[in-house]
Design a protein around this motif. Structure first.
Motif, short mmCIF file in Angstrom:
data_model
loop_
_atom_site.label_atom_id
_atom_site.label_comp_id
_atom_site.label_asym_id
_atom_site.label_seq_id
_atom_site.Cartn_x
_atom_site.Cartn_y
_atom_site.Cartn_z
N SER A 1 0.85 -1.19 0.00
CA SER A 1 0.00 0.00 0.00
C SER A 1 0.89 1.24 0.00
N GLY A 2 0.28 2.41 -0.20
CA GLY A 2 1.04 3.66 -0.19
C GLY A 2 1.77 3.89 1.12
N GLY A 3 1.08 3.63 2.23
CA GLY A 3 1.70 3.81 3.54
C GLY A 3 2.83 2.84 3.79
N MET A 4 2.67 1.61 3.31
CA MET A 4 3.73 0.61 3.47
C MET A 4 4.97 0.99 2.65
N LYS A 5 4.74 1.52 1.44
CA LYS A 5 5.88 1.98 0.62
C LYS A 5 6.66 3.07 1.33
N LYS A 6 5.93 4.00 1.96
CA LYS A 6 6.61 5.07 2.70
C LYS A 6 7.45 4.49 3.84
N ARG A 7 6.90 3.49 4.53
CA ARG A 7 7.63 2.90 5.65
C ARG A 7 8.86 2.11 5.17
N VAL A 8 8.73 1.45 4.02
CA VAL A 8 9.91 0.78 3.46
C VAL A 8 10.95 1.83 3.07
N GLY A 9 10.48 2.94 2.51
CA GLY A 9 11.40 4.03 2.17
C GLY A 9 12.12 4.56 3.39
N ILE A 10 11.41 4.67 4.50
CA ILE A 10 12.03 5.13 5.75
C ILE A 10 13.03 4.08 6.25
N ALA A 11 12.65 2.80 6.17
CA ALA A 11 13.56 1.73 6.59
C ALA A 11 14.86 1.78 5.79
N ARG A 12 14.75 1.99 4.48
CA ARG A 12 15.96 2.12 3.66
C ARG A 12 16.76 3.36 4.05
N ALA A 13 16.06 4.46 4.35
CA ALA A 13 16.73 5.71 4.70
C ALA A 13 17.53 5.60 6.00
N ILE A 14 17.07 4.75 6.93
CA ILE A 14 17.77 4.63 8.22
C ILE A 14 18.71 3.43 8.25
N SER A 15 18.81 2.70 7.14
CA SER A 15 19.62 1.48 7.14
C SER A 15 21.09 1.76 7.43
N MET A 16 21.56 2.94 7.06
CA MET A 16 22.96 3.31 7.27
C MET A 16 23.18 4.04 8.59
N GLN A 17 22.13 4.07 9.45
CA GLN A 17 22.19 4.77 10.72
C GLN A 17 22.64 6.22 10.51
N PRO A 18 21.88 6.98 9.74
CA PRO A 18 22.33 8.31 9.32
C PRO A 18 22.33 9.35 10.45
N LYS A 19 23.19 10.34 10.28
CA LYS A 19 23.17 11.52 11.15
C LYS A 19 22.15 12.53 10.64
N TYR A 20 21.89 12.46 9.32
CA TYR A 20 21.03 13.44 8.67
C TYR A 20 19.95 12.69 7.88
N LEU A 21 18.69 13.07 8.11
CA LEU A 21 17.58 12.45 7.39
C LEU A 21 16.82 13.53 6.63
N PHE A 22 16.68 13.32 5.31
CA PHE A 22 15.97 14.27 4.46
C PHE A 22 14.71 13.60 3.92
N VAL A 23 13.60 14.31 4.03
CA VAL A 23 12.31 13.72 3.68
C VAL A 23 11.53 14.71 2.81
N ASP A 24 11.12 14.27 1.63
CA ASP A 24 10.39 15.12 0.70
C ASP A 24 8.93 14.70 0.64
N GLU A 25 8.06 15.56 1.16
CA GLU A 25 6.61 15.35 1.13
C GLU A 25 6.23 13.93 1.58
N PRO A 26 6.50 13.58 2.84
CA PRO A 26 6.25 12.21 3.30
C PRO A 26 4.79 11.79 3.28
N ASN A 27 3.87 12.76 3.32
CA ASN A 27 2.45 12.42 3.39
C ASN A 27 1.72 12.56 2.07
N SER A 28 2.47 12.82 1.01
CA SER A 28 1.85 12.96 -0.30
C SER A 28 1.13 11.67 -0.70
#
Length: 250
Positions: free
Chosen positions: A139-166
Motif C-alpha cells: 500500500s502507499g503507507g507501506m511503501k513510505k515505511r519501506v522508504g524510511i527503513a531504507r533511509a535509516i539502514s545506514m544509521q544516518p546523522k542526517y535524514l531528508f524527507v520530501d513530502e512524506p504524506n503525499s
C-alpha cells in the motif's frame, strides 16, 4: 548541524532560490514549508547535492560540502538518509533488497550482517516479515515505511524527507509523522522535511522555515506560527487548513 549560507539556484532565466541562509538543528524536526513553486524541494536537493547551488554554501557539521568533489563527499553521504516523495523504491527488487541497496553500495558488511540490518529496520517501521514482497504488493503507507527503513539502514546523522504524506490518507499521514518523529529522537538525527501538510507542521514542526517566492520569509516553531503577523505565512496556513478541511469532507 547543517548550515546553509546565501543559497541561490537559477535554471536558465528562472531564479528559484534567492539567497537563503539557515541553520537546521541537530536532533530536531526541521520543516521547510511554502506554496507550490516556492523552492522547497529545490532547496532540499541543493542541500544533499542533487542540485549544485548557483551560489552559496552548504555545511555539514562545519565541513563545506559545496566545495567538495564527488569522492570527498562520499564520507558525508554515508551519513545521509533520504526519503523521496514517491518513495523511489526499485520495482524489480524485493523490500529486503531495497533496504539493503545502500548497504551494498556504501559498506563492506557481510551478507548476513546486511540481512540482520534490513530485518532490524523492517521491525523498526512495523513491517517485520515483509522481506520478500515487491513494491507493487504494498500500500502507499507501506511503501513510505519501506522508504524510511531504507533511509535509516545506514544509521544516518542526517535524514531528508520530501513530502512524506503525499498521497496518503490523514490517519496514515499521522502514523508516518509519528514514526519520523520517533526516529529523529531515537537516533538524534538532524531531520529536514519538505511538506505542505499543516497537520505535520503543527504536530512535529519543532523548527520551521517558510519560503515565499524563493526567499526565506519566516522562521520559528509550531508554537510561534499561530501568533505570527506575517501576512504571506498566515495566507498559506489558512489556505492549507481550508483545503485539508475540504478534502476531509469529500
Amino acid at each position: 548541524m547543517i548550515e546553509i549560507k546565501d543559497i541561490h539556484k537559477t535554471f536558465g532565466e528562472n531564479k528559484v532560490l534567492k539567497g537563503i541562509s539557515a541553520n537546521f538543528i541537530a536532533g530536531k524536526n526541521n520543516l521547510i514549508i511554502g506554496g507550490s513553486g516556492s523552492g522547497k524541494t529545490t532547496l532540499l536537493k541543493c542541500i544533499v547535492g542533487l542540485h549544485e547551488p548557483t551560489k552559496g554554501s552548504v555545511f555539514f557539521s562545519g565541513e563545506n560540502f559545496t566545495e567538495m568533489n564527488f569522492e570527498q563527499r562520499v564520507p558525508i553521504r554515508t551519513h545521509i538518509g533520504m526519503l523521496f516523495q514517491n518513495s523511489a523504491l526499485f520495482d524489480s527488487m524485493t523490500v529486503e533488497e531495497n533496504i539493503m541497496f545502500p548497504l551494498n553500495l556504501f559498506t563492506k558488511q557481510t551478507a548476513a550482517e546486511k540481512l540482520d540490518r534490513a530485518n532490524f529496520c523492517l521491525e523498526r517501521v512495523n513491517l517485520a516479515g515483509k522481506n520478500k514482497l515487491y513494491p507493487a504488493e504494498l500500500s502507499g503507507g507501506m511503501k513510505k515505511r519501506v522508504g524510511i527503513a531504507r533511509a535509516i539502514s545506514m544509521q544516518p546523522k542526517y535524514l531528508f524527507v520530501d513530502e512524506p504524506n503525499s498521497g496518503l490518507d490523514p490517519k496514515t499521514s499521522i502514523l508516518i509523522d509519528d514514526l519520523i518523529n520517533e526516529l529523529t529522537e531515537e537516533y538524534n538525527m538532524t531531520t529536514v522535511i519538505v511538506t505542505h501538510d499543516m497537520n505535520s507542521v503543527m504536530g512535529i514542526g519543532e523548527h520551521i522555515i517558510f519560503l515565499h517566492n524563493g526567499e526565506k520569509w519566516w522562521e520559528g516553531s509550531n508554537k510561534e506560527i499561530a501568533h505570527t503577523d506575517n501576512k504571506e505565512l498566515n495566507d498559506f496556513v489558512f489556505a492549507s487548513k481550508f483545503m485539508q478541511a475540504a478534502k476531509a469532507k469529500l
